[in-house]
Design a protein around this motif. Structure first.
Motif, PDB file in Angstrom:
ATOM      1  N   ASN A 141       0.887  -1.143   0.096  1.00 52.74           N
ATOM      2  CA  ASN A 141       0.077  -0.025   0.571  1.00 52.74           C
ATOM      3  C   ASN A 141       0.696   0.817   0.218  1.00 52.74           C
ATOM      4  OD1 ASN A 141      -2.488  -1.281  -0.256  1.00 52.74           O
ATOM      5  ND2 ASN A 141      -2.590  -1.763   2.406  1.00 52.74           N
ATOM      6  N   GLY A 142       2.061   1.966   0.346  1.00 53.54           N
ATOM      7  CA  GLY A 142       2.959   2.026   0.690  1.00 53.54           C
ATOM      8  C   GLY A 142       3.565   2.597  -0.365  1.00 53.54           C
ATOM      9  N   GLN A 143       3.364   1.354  -1.381  1.00 55.35           N
ATOM     10  CA  GLN A 143       4.011   1.822  -3.072  1.00 55.35           C
ATOM     11  C   GLN A 143       3.246   2.091  -4.056  1.00 55.35           C
ATOM     12  OE1 GLN A 143       6.697  -1.793  -4.033  1.00 55.35           O
ATOM     13  NE2 GLN A 143       6.884  -1.001  -6.325  1.00 55.35           N
ATOM     14  N   TYR A 144       2.139   1.772  -3.628  1.00 57.20           N
ATOM     15  CA  TYR A 144       0.957   1.709  -4.613  1.00 57.20           C
ATOM     16  C   TYR A 144      -0.698   2.462  -4.242  1.00 57.20           C
ATOM     17  CZ  TYR A 144       3.867  -1.244  -7.956  1.00 57.20           C
ATOM     18  OH  TYR A 144       4.312  -1.736  -8.479  1.00 57.20           O
ATOM     19  N   GLY A 145      -0.826   3.022  -3.358  1.00 59.75           N
ATOM     20  CA  GLY A 145      -1.017   4.189  -2.475  1.00 59.75           C
ATOM     21  C   GLY A 145      -2.314   4.866  -2.905  1.00 59.75           C
ATOM     22  N   VAL A 146      -1.410   5.674  -3.714  1.00 64.05           N
ATOM     23  CA  VAL A 146      -1.052   7.029  -5.211  1.00 64.05           C
ATOM     24  C   VAL A 146      -2.370   6.088  -5.874  1.00 64.05           C
ATOM     25  CG1 VAL A 146       0.493   6.712  -7.261  1.00 64.05           C
ATOM     26  CG2 VAL A 146      -0.105   8.624  -5.961  1.00 64.05           C
ATOM     27  N   MET A 147      -2.425   4.876  -6.253  1.00 61.29           N
ATOM     28  CA  MET A 147      -2.762   5.111  -7.669  1.00 61.29           C
ATOM     29  C   MET A 147      -4.276   5.220  -6.863  1.00 61.29           C
ATOM     30  SD  MET A 147      -1.234   3.732  -9.966  1.00 61.29           S
ATOM     31  CE  MET A 147       0.406   3.358 -10.133  1.00 61.29           C
ATOM     32  N   THR A 148      -4.905   4.486  -5.589  1.00 62.28           N
ATOM     33  CA  THR A 148      -6.213   4.817  -5.542  1.00 62.28           C
ATOM     34  C   THR A 148      -6.897   6.018  -5.513  1.00 62.28           C
ATOM     35  OG1 THR A 148      -5.397   3.503  -3.700  1.00 62.28           O
ATOM     36  CG2 THR A 148      -7.677   4.945  -3.404  1.00 62.28           C
ATOM     37  N   MET A 149      -6.587   7.381  -5.731  1.00 63.25           N
ATOM     38  CA  MET A 149      -6.378   8.800  -5.802  1.00 63.25           C
ATOM     39  C   MET A 149      -6.768   8.899  -7.781  1.00 63.25           C
ATOM     40  SD  MET A 149      -4.227  11.122  -2.970  1.00 63.25           S
ATOM     41  CE  MET A 149      -2.758  10.079  -3.105  1.00 63.25           C
ATOM     42  N   ILE A 150      -5.560   8.024  -8.044  1.00 60.70           N
ATOM     43  CA  ILE A 150      -5.672   8.461  -9.303  1.00 60.70           C
ATOM     44  C   ILE A 150      -7.120   7.569  -9.687  1.00 60.70           C
ATOM     45  CG2 ILE A 150      -4.894   7.654 -11.657  1.00 60.70           C
ATOM     46  CD1 ILE A 150      -2.188   8.177 -10.413  1.00 60.70           C
ATOM     47  N   GLY A 151      -7.252   6.224  -9.434  1.00 63.57           N
ATOM     48  CA  GLY A 151      -8.517   6.047  -9.748  1.00 63.57           C
ATOM     49  C   GLY A 151      -9.518   6.459  -9.859  1.00 63.57           C
ATOM     50  N   VAL A 152     -10.121   6.529  -8.908  1.00 64.28           N
ATOM     51  CA  VAL A 152     -11.048   8.514  -8.065  1.00 64.28           C
ATOM     52  C   VAL A 152     -11.684   8.697  -8.839  1.00 64.28           C
ATOM     53  CG1 VAL A 152     -12.106   9.342  -6.548  1.00 64.28           C
ATOM     54  CG2 VAL A 152     -10.632   7.885  -5.866  1.00 64.28           C
ATOM     55  N   LEU A 153     -10.996   8.934 -10.056  1.00 71.86           N
ATOM     56  CA  LEU A 153     -10.554   9.959 -11.141  1.00 71.86           C
ATOM     57  C   LEU A 153     -11.890   9.707 -12.559  1.00 71.86           C
ATOM     58  CD1 LEU A 153      -7.628  11.519 -11.815  1.00 71.86           C
ATOM     59  CD2 LEU A 153      -9.026  12.969 -10.721  1.00 71.86           C
ATOM     60  N   PHE A 154     -11.405   8.361 -11.869  1.00 74.00           N
ATOM     61  CA  PHE A 154     -12.114   7.670 -13.246  1.00 74.00           C
ATOM     62  C   PHE A 154     -14.047   7.459 -12.960  1.00 74.00           C
ATOM     63  CE2 PHE A 154      -8.809   4.147 -13.392  1.00 74.00           C
ATOM     64  CZ  PHE A 154      -7.797   5.045 -14.438  1.00 74.00           C
ATOM     65  N   LEU A 155     -14.590   7.886 -12.131  1.00 78.68           N
ATOM     66  CA  LEU A 155     -15.091   7.898 -11.320  1.00 78.68           C
ATOM     67  C   LEU A 155     -16.863   8.787 -12.399  1.00 78.68           C
ATOM     68  CD1 LEU A 155     -15.460   7.570  -6.851  1.00 78.68           C
ATOM     69  CD2 LEU A 155     -16.588   6.365  -8.514  1.00 78.68           C
ATOM     70  N   VAL A 156     -16.365  10.154 -12.640  1.00 81.43           N
ATOM     71  CA  VAL A 156     -16.853  11.031 -13.080  1.00 81.43           C
ATOM     72  C   VAL A 156     -16.731  10.346 -14.582  1.00 81.43           C
ATOM     73  CG1 VAL A 156     -15.957  12.699 -12.190  1.00 81.43           C
ATOM     74  CG2 VAL A 156     -14.488  12.261 -14.511  1.00 81.43           C
ATOM     75  N   LEU A 157     -16.563   9.783 -14.977  1.00 87.48           N
ATOM     76  CA  LEU A 157     -16.874   9.051 -16.551  1.00 87.48           C
ATOM     77  C   LEU A 157     -18.340   8.250 -17.255  1.00 87.48           C
ATOM     78  CD1 LEU A 157     -13.303   6.568 -17.070  1.00 87.48           C
ATOM     79  CD2 LEU A 157     -13.852   8.765 -17.826  1.00 87.48           C
ATOM     80  N   PRO A 158     -19.014   7.829 -16.160  1.00 87.65           N
ATOM     81  CA  PRO A 158     -20.310   7.041 -16.839  1.00 87.65           C
ATOM     82  C   PRO A 158     -20.903   8.860 -16.188  1.00 87.65           C
ATOM     83  CG  PRO A 158     -19.220   6.324 -15.393  1.00 87.65           C
ATOM     84  CD  PRO A 158     -18.563   7.657 -15.464  1.00 87.65           C
ATOM     85  N   LEU A 159     -20.263   9.909 -15.835  1.00 89.64           N
ATOM     86  CA  LEU A 159     -20.749  11.342 -16.181  1.00 89.64           C
ATOM     87  C   LEU A 159     -21.404  12.464 -17.854  1.00 89.64           C
ATOM     88  CD1 LEU A 159     -23.286  13.564 -14.911  1.00 89.64           C
ATOM     89  CD2 LEU A 159     -21.068  14.217 -13.355  1.00 89.64           C
ATOM     90  N   LEU A 160     -19.219  11.372 -17.232  1.00 91.25           N
ATOM     91  CA  LEU A 160     -19.345  12.621 -18.761  1.00 91.25           C
ATOM     92  C   LEU A 160     -19.362  11.886 -20.017  1.00 91.25           C
ATOM     93  CD1 LEU A 160     -15.213  13.033 -18.032  1.00 91.25           C
ATOM     94  CD2 LEU A 160     -17.383  14.405 -17.425  1.00 91.25           C
ATOM     95  N   VAL A 161     -19.834  10.739 -20.208  1.00 92.44           N
ATOM     96  CA  VAL A 161     -21.261   9.712 -20.987  1.00 92.44           C
ATOM     97  C   VAL A 161     -22.358  10.833 -21.223  1.00 92.44           C
ATOM     98  CG1 VAL A 161     -21.723   7.929 -21.846  1.00 92.44           C
ATOM     99  CG2 VAL A 161     -19.165   7.833 -21.263  1.00 92.44           C
ATOM    100  N   GLY A 162     -23.075  11.041 -19.753  1.00 92.76           N
ATOM    101  CA  GLY A 162     -24.492  11.190 -20.533  1.00 92.76           C
ATOM    102  C   GLY A 162     -24.543  12.825 -20.665  1.00 92.76           C
TER     103      GLY A 162
END
Length: 329
Positions: free
Chosen positions: A71-92
């Motif tokens: 988690n110390g090595q890849y914890g930042v990926m979690t914050m990047i992944g949160v950006l994916f949440l907006v993709l369905p809304l952008l399509v709409g």
């Protein structure tokens, strides 16, 4: 009519393809790197040994040291992944809302309707094209993110029931995307201008998502309860199970909650300050740890329920949109 719809929306199709390609360029190498690190740290075998049970023996290895390192090595990926949440809304917003609103706003719908194409056929072809693209794109996106997030979920940093993790993977994004597109189409049929349709889509999508996430999702299925003693416990919670903890605390012998949001594991035969095991907090003999949770094994069942809700709502919205289009001048 199909050829015309393709010509009208080929730019959106191209942008969707480019977006998926960019997503793959980011996710494939980082996902492979996470999986290699996960295996090198021995977490594959450790997580497999823990299994999916909610409680495990107290002396079991919980993969703690390797999990912290991962988690110390890849914890930042979690914050990047949160950006994916907006993709369905952008399509709409950029695919669904302009689909009907722009046609009516610019008056191009009249050209089609005066060429022997019925309003119903016009609507079904356009809705079908938008729905097919949304279905393919969201399926690739949802299952791809599931593959990408698996090591982080198994490492215990965030379980799959975490609000953000649940929304960005599996089949749920398919339901969100199709619903967002349908909502945009209906908004465009009711308010035949692009900006008002996009605003209504934004408000409606966020409002329903927040309401279902906070009010309905915890109750899709009856939650389970687990209890374990404060001292001399023979079992502990399993961090690899991915359970969704709804509530927890310490109850006294009568079952009354005396300390919410806390759990205690006291060492046996302890001496010195604090040896009374929570006596300074008002915890008396017979008290026990209490936890209300949804088992991690229900993840895909919850995904199916939420996907079904949004797909059913999308079908209703498209039906209403067709009825609205019949009344367009």
């Amino acid at each position: 009519m199909i050829w015309l719809a393709w010509r009208q929306h080929r730019k959106q199709l191209l942008f969707a393809a480019i977006g998926l390609a960019l997503l793959a360029v980011f996710m494939v190498p980082t996902g492979l790197a996470m999986r290699h690190t996960f295996a090198d740290l021995g977490m594959d075998d450790c997580v497999r040994a823990l299994g999916s049970a909610s409680m495990i023996p107290a002396e079991a290895d919980t993969c703690g040291k390797a999990s912290i390192q991962f988690n110390g090595q890849y914890g930042v990926m979690t914050m990047i992944g949160v950006l994916f949440l907006v993709l369905p809304l952008l399509v709409g917003l950029f695919w669904g809302a302009p689909l009907v609103a722009r046609e009516i706003e610019q008056g191009t719908h009249r050209m089609v309707w005066t060429q022997g194409v019925s309003r119903r056929r016009w609507a079904l072809v356009k809705f079908g094209l938008a729905g097919a693209v949304a279905l393919v794109a969201s399926t690739v996106y949802g299952l791809g993110v599931s593959w990408w997030l698996t090591p982080m979920s198994q490492a215990g940093q965030h379980g799959r029931f975490n609000t953000f993790f649940f929304d960005m993977q599996g089949t749920a994004p398919i339901g969100y995307t199709i619903f967002a597109v349908a909502l945009g189409i209906l908004a465009g049929a009711i308010w035949p201008k692009v900006l008002p349709a996009m605003t209504a889509t934004l408000v409606g999508f966020l409002g329903l998502r927040l309401a279902l996430t906070t009010l309905a999702r915890p109750h899709y299925l009856p939650a389970r309860v687990v209890t374990f003693p404060l001292q001399d416990a023979t079992e502990q919670t399993n961090p690899a199970a991915g359970d969704w903890i709804l509530s927890y605390g310490i109850r006294d012998a009568s079952g009354k909650m005396i300390t919410a949001g806390a759990q205690i594991a006291c060492a046996p035969d302890a001496t010195g300050p604090g040896a009374a095991c929570g006596a300074d907090l008002g915890i008396t003999s017979g008290a026990y740890n209490w936890q209300l949770y949804q088992p991690g094994t229900r993840f895909w069942l919850f995904q199916g329920i939420e996907t079904g809700i949004f797909v059913a709502l999308a079908a209703l919205l498209l039906y209403l949109a067709v009825r609205c289009i019949r009344r367009v001048a």
